[in-house]
Write an enzyme that holds these catalytic residues in place. Sequence first.
Site, mmCIF file in Angstrom:
data_model
loop_
_atom_site.group_PDB
_atom_site.id
_atom_site.type_symbol
_atom_site.label_atom_id
_atom_site.label_comp_id
_atom_site.label_asym_id
_atom_site.label_seq_id
_atom_site.Cartn_x
_atom_site.Cartn_y
_atom_site.Cartn_z
ATOM 1 N N GLU A 26 -11.212 -3.570 -0.693
ATOM 2 C CA GLU A 26 -9.916 -3.301 -1.499
ATOM 3 C C GLU A 26 -9.219 -4.428 -1.845
ATOM 4 O O GLU A 26 -9.024 -5.488 -1.417
ATOM 5 C CB GLU A 26 -9.157 -2.127 -0.512
ATOM 6 C CG GLU A 26 -7.984 -1.705 -1.236
ATOM 7 C CD GLU A 26 -7.359 -0.449 -0.587
ATOM 8 O OE1 GLU A 26 -7.795 -0.030 0.666
ATOM 9 O OE2 GLU A 26 -6.382 0.007 -1.004
ATOM 10 N N GLU A 172 -8.926 9.596 -0.951
ATOM 11 C CA GLU A 172 -7.812 10.326 -0.319
ATOM 12 C C GLU A 172 -6.949 11.097 -1.187
ATOM 13 O O GLU A 172 -5.699 11.040 -1.044
ATOM 14 C CB GLU A 172 -7.095 9.377 0.616
ATOM 15 C CG GLU A 172 -7.979 8.775 1.474
ATOM 16 C CD GLU A 172 -7.311 7.618 2.731
ATOM 17 O OE1 GLU A 172 -6.129 7.405 2.534
ATOM 18 O OE2 GLU A 172 -7.749 7.449 3.885
ATOM 19 N N GLU A 291 -14.629 5.541 5.139
ATOM 20 C CA GLU A 291 -13.707 4.778 5.806
ATOM 21 C C GLU A 291 -13.574 4.856 7.258
ATOM 22 O O GLU A 291 -13.248 6.325 7.810
ATOM 23 C CB GLU A 291 -12.196 5.057 5.109
ATOM 24 C CG GLU A 291 -12.117 4.272 3.842
ATOM 25 C CD GLU A 291 -10.589 4.299 3.346
ATOM 26 O OE1 GLU A 291 -9.681 4.118 4.033
ATOM 27 O OE2 GLU A 291 -10.418 4.450 2.034
ATOM 28 N N GLN A 345 -12.292 -2.509 6.925
ATOM 29 C CA GLN A 345 -12.559 -3.135 5.858
ATOM 30 C C GLN A 345 -13.443 -4.258 6.281
ATOM 31 O O GLN A 345 -13.704 -4.413 7.548
ATOM 32 C CB GLN A 345 -11.308 -3.382 4.707
ATOM 33 C CG GLN A 345 -10.638 -2.131 4.339
ATOM 34 C CD GLN A 345 -9.719 -2.253 3.182
ATOM 35 O OE1 GLN A 345 -9.941 -3.241 2.559
ATOM 36 N NE2 GLN A 345 -8.659 -1.492 3.020
HETATM 37 O O1 AHR Z 1 -7.815 1.005 4.688
HETATM 38 C C1 AHR Z 1 -6.698 0.988 4.249
HETATM 39 C C2 AHR Z 1 -6.467 2.370 3.673
HETATM 40 O O2 AHR Z 1 -6.405 3.431 4.469
HETATM 41 C C3 AHR Z 1 -6.937 2.499 2.591
HETATM 42 O O3 AHR Z 1 -6.336 2.184 1.342
HETATM 43 C C4 AHR Z 1 -6.863 4.231 2.195
HETATM 44 O O4 AHR Z 1 -7.801 4.941 1.639
HETATM 45 C C5 AHR Z 1 -6.543 4.582 3.732
HETATM 46 O O5 AHR Z 1 -5.761 5.355 4.044
#
Ligand code: AHR
Length: 493
Positions: A26, A172, A291, A345
Amino acid sequence: MRATVHLDTQHHVGTIDRRIFGGLLEHLGRAVYGGVYDPGNPLSDDRGFRRDVLEALRPLGFSVMRYPGGNFVSAYDWADGIGPKETRPRRPDFAWKSVETNQFGTDEFLAWCAELRTAPMLAVNIGTGTPEHAARLLEYCNLPTGTSWADRRAANGHPEPYGVKLWCLGNEMDGPWQAGHVPAEVYARQARMASALMKGLDPTIETVACGSSGRGMGTYLEWDRAVLEACWDTVDYISAHRYSGNWHGDSASYLAEGVEIDRILEDYAGLLAYVRGVKKSAKRVHLSFDEWNVWYRARGDHGNWTEAPSLLEEVYNLEDALVCAQYLMAFLRRADLVKVACLAQIVNVIAPVLTRPDGVLLQTIYWPFLMISQQAKGISLRPVVHSPTYATKQYGDVPVLDAAATLDGDTLAVFLVNRGQREGMTVEIDVAGGAFAEIHGTDLLIGDLKDADTLEAPDAVQPAAGTAAVIDGRLHVPVPAAGFAAVRVRMTG
Ligand code: AHR
């Protein structure tokens, strides 16, 4: 302590989709800038891609990489990130209150994916963006030249279509924090339109509708039901997200996280079956758990309108790694349901790999991902586990042993987490329909629950060789307290 795992080569849940070993990159903190992209650094190549980061990530075998967010995508204009770098605008990033320079965009990401040898999973903006805006990105990426955005791609140095196959319809969108958050019905209408437009341009793509961003959401499953009912015919996956944490210093409950992950998977299996039934549909929609990770220390960070601030840089310990192992093991056990999953991530931001200007550090959560991604192949066997239990505040009595197993030709791989903090256990495994021929190896991840890999002690938590033996036709695997074991064995019919 002793536990048993009974396997049967004929009793499986299906073929493992390699895409469960995905990641998320991200535009957030130092994930992109100073993470994967660091022009001018002697460790970077001539495109600015950090070579040491690529080398650290490659063994993890990421099958897909989700990009550009995350929350970032919901106010992102992808057109800002293409073309000559000197003309790209600097923008305020709504999600993380940082400055986005747009020096890394879609073309750089797709080139980086090729370098990592992973498939891109692009998210489109359904927050402030429109379905038309999303379809233009599809045109830019996947259509042959001859139309305006495809020609722009060629002009930017890539005449051949990229052929991106997997597309997320926003991120989300059930969350009030999300740019453009709307009620489920409104999101579903936009997602349906975007998916139909995008598939109209390229029918070979697959799309992922936004499900709930967590089990704690007030609209959990109701949101998902509404989205699925509206989008069933046009989407291929619904997303689920979860971040775990030892919020109350209660390691016994935290180490039982797998129970909660199993419940989420059960919830979605039930919901997907329900909507399919209501629709009287022959089609199947699967789960994209796009995620997942541990994230509870570095919460509430924002960038104070600076470039590439250090955000969400969690330092992970062994208990976090044991939780990560349980995520992947739960996905394996539901190989019939979970077709895509992304560790969120990958670099610096809640990540297995941390960078400094002069090198990288591998964190504890790197190891279970490596061990499972490299060894889990073929079909997922259904384990029948008999284990002692232990008491937890959060989940009541929980089995001490968590187990998953895969079979690829004649190679059996078994993954075991001993959730008990006091006693080692011997796990006895038998396999109906096969006999153990040769033990290829046993890897362990053990130590003190709070041990972390840090710059001062980078090797504190590392895989170590374990032992296993075949006794009276059963495979015996000792798993130390609070430990993870991965064992590979050649089988004969
Ligand atoms: O991964 C961090 C954040 O967590 C992402 O941007 C979001 O999709 C989630 O709330």
